[in-house]
Write a protein that holds these residues in place. Structure first.
Motif, mmCIF file in Angstrom:
data_model
loop_
_atom_site.group_PDB
_atom_site.id
_atom_site.type_symbol
_atom_site.label_atom_id
_atom_site.label_comp_id
_atom_site.label_asym_id
_atom_site.label_seq_id
_atom_site.Cartn_x
_atom_site.Cartn_y
_atom_site.Cartn_z
ATOM 1 N N LEU A 23 0.828 -1.199 0.000
ATOM 2 C CA LEU A 23 0.000 0.000 0.000
ATOM 3 C C LEU A 23 0.869 1.258 0.000
ATOM 4 C CD1 LEU A 23 -2.782 1.327 0.186
ATOM 5 C CD2 LEU A 23 -2.631 1.104 2.680
ATOM 6 N N GLY A 24 1.931 1.256 0.784
ATOM 7 C CA GLY A 24 2.836 2.397 0.790
ATOM 8 C C GLY A 24 3.468 2.618 -0.568
ATOM 9 N N ARG A 25 3.924 1.532 -1.203
ATOM 10 C CA ARG A 25 4.515 1.632 -2.534
ATOM 11 C C ARG A 25 3.507 2.200 -3.531
ATOM 12 N NH1 ARG A 25 4.950 -3.512 -3.694
ATOM 13 N NH2 ARG A 25 7.006 -3.790 -2.756
ATOM 14 N N ALA A 26 2.269 1.725 -3.462
ATOM 15 C CA ALA A 26 1.242 2.182 -4.393
ATOM 16 C C ALA A 26 0.929 3.660 -4.190
ATOM 17 C CB ALA A 26 -0.024 1.344 -4.219
ATOM 18 N N VAL A 27 0.804 4.082 -2.933
ATOM 19 C CA VAL A 27 0.465 5.475 -2.649
ATOM 20 C C VAL A 27 1.598 6.406 -3.075
ATOM 21 C CG1 VAL A 27 0.033 7.128 -0.794
ATOM 22 C CG2 VAL A 27 -1.143 4.923 -0.794
ATOM 23 N N VAL A 28 2.838 6.028 -2.780
ATOM 24 C CA VAL A 28 3.978 6.854 -3.177
ATOM 25 C C VAL A 28 4.039 6.977 -4.696
ATOM 26 C CG1 VAL A 28 6.502 6.929 -3.270
ATOM 27 C CG2 VAL A 28 5.339 6.439 -1.116
ATOM 28 N N THR A 29 3.792 5.882 -5.402
ATOM 29 C CA THR A 29 3.802 5.921 -6.860
ATOM 30 C C THR A 29 2.730 6.853 -7.395
ATOM 31 O OG1 THR A 29 4.624 3.636 -6.944
ATOM 32 C CG2 THR A 29 3.651 4.514 -8.950
ATOM 33 N N VAL A 30 1.538 6.801 -6.813
ATOM 34 C CA VAL A 30 0.441 7.676 -7.255
ATOM 35 C C VAL A 30 0.779 9.135 -6.977
ATOM 36 C CG1 VAL A 30 -1.949 8.345 -6.790
ATOM 37 C CG2 VAL A 30 -1.353 5.931 -7.062
ATOM 38 N N VAL A 31 1.253 9.426 -5.779
ATOM 39 C CA VAL A 31 1.549 10.820 -5.405
ATOM 40 C C VAL A 31 2.631 11.404 -6.308
ATOM 41 C CG1 VAL A 31 2.493 12.286 -3.585
ATOM 42 C CG2 VAL A 31 0.773 10.561 -3.024
ATOM 43 N N LEU A 32 3.704 10.660 -6.526
ATOM 44 C CA LEU A 32 4.788 11.164 -7.368
ATOM 45 C C LEU A 32 4.349 11.307 -8.824
ATOM 46 C CD1 LEU A 32 7.876 9.217 -5.958
ATOM 47 C CD2 LEU A 32 7.263 11.607 -5.588
ATOM 48 N N THR A 33 3.511 10.388 -9.284
ATOM 49 C CA THR A 33 3.023 10.477 -10.661
ATOM 50 C C THR A 33 2.171 11.713 -10.863
ATOM 51 O OG1 THR A 33 3.061 8.066 -10.917
ATOM 52 C CG2 THR A 33 1.694 9.298 -12.459
ATOM 53 N N LEU A 34 1.283 12.000 -9.926
ATOM 54 C CA LEU A 34 0.379 13.138 -10.077
ATOM 55 C C LEU A 34 1.088 14.470 -9.859
ATOM 56 C CD1 LEU A 34 -2.838 11.785 -8.291
ATOM 57 C CD2 LEU A 34 -2.356 11.908 -10.752
ATOM 58 N N THR A 35 2.124 14.491 -9.041
ATOM 59 C CA THR A 35 2.792 15.762 -8.742
ATOM 60 C C THR A 35 3.970 16.046 -9.668
ATOM 61 O OG1 THR A 35 4.121 14.646 -7.043
ATOM 62 C CG2 THR A 35 2.095 15.741 -6.322
ATOM 63 N N LEU A 36 4.758 15.030 -9.978
ATOM 64 C CA LEU A 36 5.954 15.230 -10.784
ATOM 65 C C LEU A 36 5.861 14.607 -12.175
ATOM 66 C CD1 LEU A 36 8.659 14.449 -8.052
ATOM 67 C CD2 LEU A 36 7.714 16.675 -8.682
ATOM 68 N N GLY A 37 4.803 13.856 -12.407
ATOM 69 C CA GLY A 37 4.703 13.105 -13.655
ATOM 70 C C GLY A 37 4.691 13.966 -14.899
ATOM 71 N N GLY A 38 3.935 15.058 -14.871
ATOM 72 C CA GLY A 38 3.853 15.912 -16.053
ATOM 73 C C GLY A 38 5.209 16.455 -16.470
ATOM 74 N N THR A 39 5.969 16.944 -15.517
ATOM 75 C CA THR A 39 7.292 17.503 -15.800
ATOM 76 C C THR A 39 8.247 16.434 -16.324
ATOM 77 O OG1 THR A 39 7.005 19.166 -14.070
ATOM 78 C CG2 THR A 39 9.252 18.730 -14.818
ATOM 79 N N LEU A 40 8.236 15.258 -15.678
ATOM 80 C CA LEU A 40 9.154 14.202 -16.089
ATOM 81 C C LEU A 40 8.774 13.629 -17.455
ATOM 82 C CD1 LEU A 40 11.608 12.567 -15.435
ATOM 83 C CD2 LEU A 40 10.204 11.007 -14.088
ATOM 84 N N LEU A 41 7.481 13.518 -17.740
ATOM 85 C CA LEU A 41 7.057 13.041 -19.056
ATOM 86 C C LEU A 41 7.552 13.970 -20.158
ATOM 87 C CD1 LEU A 41 3.384 11.829 -18.440
ATOM 88 C CD2 LEU A 41 5.332 10.412 -19.097
ATOM 89 N N LYS A 42 7.426 15.278 -19.935
ATOM 90 C CA LYS A 42 7.910 16.239 -20.931
ATOM 91 C C LYS A 42 9.418 16.114 -21.117
ATOM 92 C CE LYS A 42 4.293 19.693 -20.083
ATOM 93 N NZ LYS A 42 3.996 21.063 -19.578
ATOM 94 N N ALA A 43 10.145 15.949 -20.007
ATOM 95 C CA ALA A 43 11.600 15.829 -20.104
ATOM 96 C C ALA A 43 12.002 14.561 -20.850
ATOM 97 C CB ALA A 43 12.209 15.836 -18.706
ATOM 98 N N LEU A 44 11.335 13.447 -20.567
ATOM 99 C CA LEU A 44 11.652 12.196 -21.248
ATOM 100 C C LEU A 44 11.324 12.274 -22.731
ATOM 101 C CD1 LEU A 44 10.387 9.587 -18.621
ATOM 102 C CD2 LEU A 44 12.755 9.955 -19.315
#
Length: 278
Positions: free
Chosen positions: A239-260
């Motif tokens: 559950l911790g792994r899943a929540v951390v993945t969701v939080v990081l995806t929603l907060t940092l995902g847009g920026t990292l997707l553009k960079a990649l």
């Protein structure tokens, strides 16, 4: 005076895909991996497989050789250039460096977030190779080399490859894409933990716990034991792994997707150049 026609190079990001031989190799190693994970559930109560349960981790460590073969075949067959190999190395090194951050802290595993986004941008073929190499590199970094390593490499390869198989890689953008990736990361984080539980659960002493694998029990009994084992031992971590993945995806995902995507476009590996006169 007449304007001279000019050529403009147009490059579009295209994910690296698995070729026929790589697909065949991946199917073989996946089938072997599934057998390695699920043998306690598919072997009968009187099966000779159960009698050699203690040998299984070392026997299935041969899976590591097959995984290395899949990685080598994929890199060779897809014709990855030096830029693509360099990106593979950078992402694998970054993921390996992120893994020890959460050592000893349940669920703080940011490498899963990076794997989801990388697989999304670079496709299932690159994703499987990246996931496997990242787990191998992180094991060397943390001293986590053991009979469980091939299972971790295969599971992480599936995890990252799954992100590359999600729909709409060329059309879906913005919040909708982040929501889809967050949902995938949440479910896949639990799937990863559940699959990895299968690698260690059969080797508990059945006399020591009523949730351990019992080689003499029927499939429904062992399934209920396994579910109880997952709930009792790894639910909080998953559950911790899943929540951390969701939080990081929603907060940092847009920026990292553009960079990649920008890095992939500039590298232009496996991308044909077309010319549009103007």
């Amino acid at each position: 005076m007449y304007a001279q026609p000019q050529a403009r190079a147009i490059r579009a990001v295209r994910a690296i895909r698995l070729g026929p031989r790589s697909i065949a190799a991946l199917a073989l190693v996946s089938a072997t991996g599934v057998a390695g994970f699920a043998w306690p559930l598919i072997a009968g109560p009187g099966s000779q497989v159960s009698a050699h349960a203690q040998d299984a981790p070392w026997l299935f460590a041969g899976l590591l050789v097959l995984l290395v073969g899949v990685v080598a075949a994929t890199i060779s067959e897809s014709g990855l250039g030096p830029k693509a190999v360099a990106m593979l190395g950078v992402l694998a090194a970054t993921g390996a460096a992120l893994r020890p951050i959460g050592a000893g802290t349940a669920g703080i595993e940011p490498m899963f977030f990076l794997m989801v986004l990388s697989g999304r941008v670079l496709g299932p073929g690159f994703g499987f190779v990246l996931g496997s190499i990242t787990m191998f590199a992180s094991a060397l970094l943390t001293g986590g080399v053991g009979p469980w390593l091939p299972f971790q490499m295969l599971s992480m390869g599936w995890f990252t490859m799954g992100a590359g198989l999600l729909p709409g890689p060329d059309r879906l953008r913005g919040r909708a894409e982040l929501a889809m990736l967050a949902a995938y990361g949440f479910l896949a984080a639990f799937a990863y933990g559940t699959v990895m539980n299968l690698a260690g659960w059969p080797f508990m002493d059945a006399l020591a716990s009523n949730v351990a694998f019992d080689p003499h029990a029927a499939l429904p009994t062992n399934l209920s034991r396994f579910l109880a084992y997952c709930l009792a031992t790894s639910l909080g971590w998953d559950l911790g792994r899943a929540v951390v993945t969701v939080v990081l995806t929603l907060t940092l995902g847009g920026t990292l997707l553009k960079a990649l995507r920008r890095a992939t476009r500039r590298a232009a590996f496996e991308t044909p150049v077309t010319f549009d006169p103007r």
